[in-house]
Scaffold this active site. Structure first.
Site, PDB file in Angstrom:
ATOM      1  N   TYR A  33       3.245  -0.554   6.005  1.00  0.00           N
ATOM      2  CA  TYR A  33       3.683   0.682   6.647  1.00  0.00           C
ATOM      3  C   TYR A  33       2.842   0.994   7.869  1.00  0.00           C
ATOM      4  O   TYR A  33       1.809   0.352   8.110  1.00  0.00           O
ATOM      5  CB  TYR A  33       3.629   1.852   5.652  1.00  0.00           C
ATOM      6  CG  TYR A  33       2.240   2.364   5.331  1.00  0.00           C
ATOM      7  CD1 TYR A  33       1.358   1.616   4.552  1.00  0.00           C
ATOM      8  CD2 TYR A  33       1.803   3.589   5.817  1.00  0.00           C
ATOM      9  CE1 TYR A  33       0.089   2.092   4.253  1.00  0.00           C
ATOM     10  CE2 TYR A  33       0.525   4.071   5.528  1.00  0.00           C
ATOM     11  CZ  TYR A  33      -0.322   3.310   4.742  1.00  0.00           C
ATOM     12  OH  TYR A  33      -1.580   3.773   4.464  1.00  0.00           O
ATOM     13  N   LYS A 149      -2.174  -3.246   6.231  1.00  0.00           N
ATOM     14  CA  LYS A 149      -1.745  -1.878   5.924  1.00  0.00           C
ATOM     15  C   LYS A 149      -0.605  -1.921   4.902  1.00  0.00           C
ATOM     16  O   LYS A 149       0.570  -1.708   5.221  1.00  0.00           O
ATOM     17  CB  LYS A 149      -1.344  -1.144   7.206  1.00  0.00           C
ATOM     18  CG  LYS A 149      -1.428   0.374   7.050  1.00  0.00           C
ATOM     19  CD  LYS A 149      -1.449   1.061   8.387  1.00  0.00           C
ATOM     20  CE  LYS A 149      -1.206   2.543   8.277  1.00  0.00           C
ATOM     21  NZ  LYS A 149      -2.180   3.258   7.448  1.00  0.00           N
ATOM     22  N   GLU A 182     -14.735   2.952   3.967  1.00  0.00           N
ATOM     23  CA  GLU A 182     -13.885   3.889   4.711  1.00  0.00           C
ATOM     24  C   GLU A 182     -13.375   4.949   3.740  1.00  0.00           C
ATOM     25  O   GLU A 182     -13.658   4.896   2.540  1.00  0.00           O
ATOM     26  CB  GLU A 182     -12.711   3.156   5.361  1.00  0.00           C
ATOM     27  CG  GLU A 182     -11.801   2.482   4.349  1.00  0.00           C
ATOM     28  CD  GLU A 182     -10.679   1.667   4.976  1.00  0.00           C
ATOM     29  OE1 GLU A 182     -10.215   2.010   6.069  1.00  0.00           O
ATOM     30  OE2 GLU A 182     -10.258   0.684   4.332  1.00  0.00           O
ATOM     31  N   LEU A 207      -9.588  -0.939   6.995  1.00  0.00           N
ATOM     32  CA  LEU A 207      -8.421  -1.047   7.854  1.00  0.00           C
ATOM     33  C   LEU A 207      -8.889  -0.708   9.272  1.00  0.00           C
ATOM     34  O   LEU A 207      -9.622   0.265   9.470  1.00  0.00           O
ATOM     35  CB  LEU A 207      -7.356  -0.029   7.430  1.00  0.00           C
ATOM     36  CG  LEU A 207      -6.109  -0.052   8.311  1.00  0.00           C
ATOM     37  CD1 LEU A 207      -5.213  -1.226   7.947  1.00  0.00           C
ATOM     38  CD2 LEU A 207      -5.324   1.251   8.193  1.00  0.00           C
TER      39      LEU A 207
END
Ligand code: PMP
Length: 287
Positions: A33, A149, A182, A207
């Protein structure tokens, strides 16, 4: 106003839009996505989002559903039909519909594509940024391909919910060596006592956020010192500033980490400056 979703070639009322029960996305989280910011009706950093989408698809050997150009038309149409002024457009591509079986479906199986868009309150986001947000930390229990992702977001969902249950806005994942990777849906940053902006290198464990890329470009443009290296929760708690970035939150100051106040508990100067300048560096599409 009724919302409209794009599903496999059709613009449908959002409330009736659906995909097949044997869609690979539904059965295996076998899809990818993107979330792109919409500013004054314009797509922000479209090219970078499209490039990352291509990379995610290629890494997972999912066929491209259409050309970038055609996808750009669909994204704009969904933004328009939903009258999105400021908000985001979401797109998801899965490996398509096939009888449930772990093997990839036969060649020629069409990938599924869904695009939705929605408005977001700029005032609400600005008010939050003026206050700053709290984060908690959790062990990073994700797979090692978080650079893709993927819609397979269960650890992220659990982490975000844990944050909420502890009165925080975001959860920062921490790797086996004690370094922050993250957030559950954001990249993590600190500003050291000497004013250096620090974020983890994008080659491992995170990411590569588009917002992160633009913030690094912006820091360089503005002559701000920055460094791509890992940091621990302890270093972050003692930092001058901390913040998170994502296409939907932009630059969001962090004022507490695991219940410890960062600096004096108010948004830092650098985070606030980066937030206010963000759209001067981002690529805003003409139409
Ligand atoms: N990390 C994760 C795990 C995310 O889900 C996101 C947002 N999708 C980000 C970082 C930030 O990426 P971007 O700046 O491209 O929104």
């Amino acid at each position: 106003m009724s919302r409209i979703a794009y599903v496999n070639g059709q613009y449908l009322p959002h409330s009736h839009a659906s995909v097949h029960i044997e869609d690979r996305g539904y059965q295996f989280a076998d899809g990818v996505y993107e979330v792109c910011e919409v500013l004054d009706g314009h797509l922000v950093d479209e090219k970078l989002h499209m490039a990352r989408l291509s990379r995610s698809l290629e890494e997972l050997q999912i066929p491209h559903p259409m050309s970038d150009r055609a996808l750009g038309v669909v994204l704009r149409e969904v933004v328009l039909r939903n009258k999105v002024c400021n908000g985001s457009v979401y797109l998801q591509v899965t490996r398509g519909v096939a009888p449930r079986n772990h093997f990839f479906p036969p060649d020629g199986t069409a990938p599924s594509i869904v695009v939705t868009a929605r408005n977001a309150s700029v005032a609400k986001s600005s008010a939050l940024a003026e206050q700053g947000v709290a984060v908690i930390s959790l062990p990073d229990n994700r797979w090692d391909r978080v650079d893709i992702k993927s819609v397979s977001l269960l650890p992220n969902v659990l982490a975000k919910q844990a944050a909420r249950e502890q009165g925080a806005y975001e959860a920062w994942f921490v790797d086996d060596e004690g370094y922050v990777t993250e957030g559950s849906s954001t990249n993590a940053w600190i500003v050291t006592k000497d004013g250096t902006i620090v974020t983890r290198p994008a080659n491992e464990g995170i990411l590569k956020g588009i917002t992160r890329t633009i913030v690094l470009e912006l820091a360089e443009r503005e002559g701000m010192a920055f460094e791509e290296r890992s940091f621990t929760i302890q270093e972050a708690q003692q930092a001058r500033e901390a913040f998170i970035t994502a296409a939907t939150t932009l630059v969001m100051p962090v004022v507490s980490i695991d219940d410890m106040t960062v600096a004096n508990g108010t948004p830092g100067h650098i985070a606030t400056t980066l937030r206010s300048l963000f759209h001067t560096q981002a690529e805003i599409a003409d139409t």
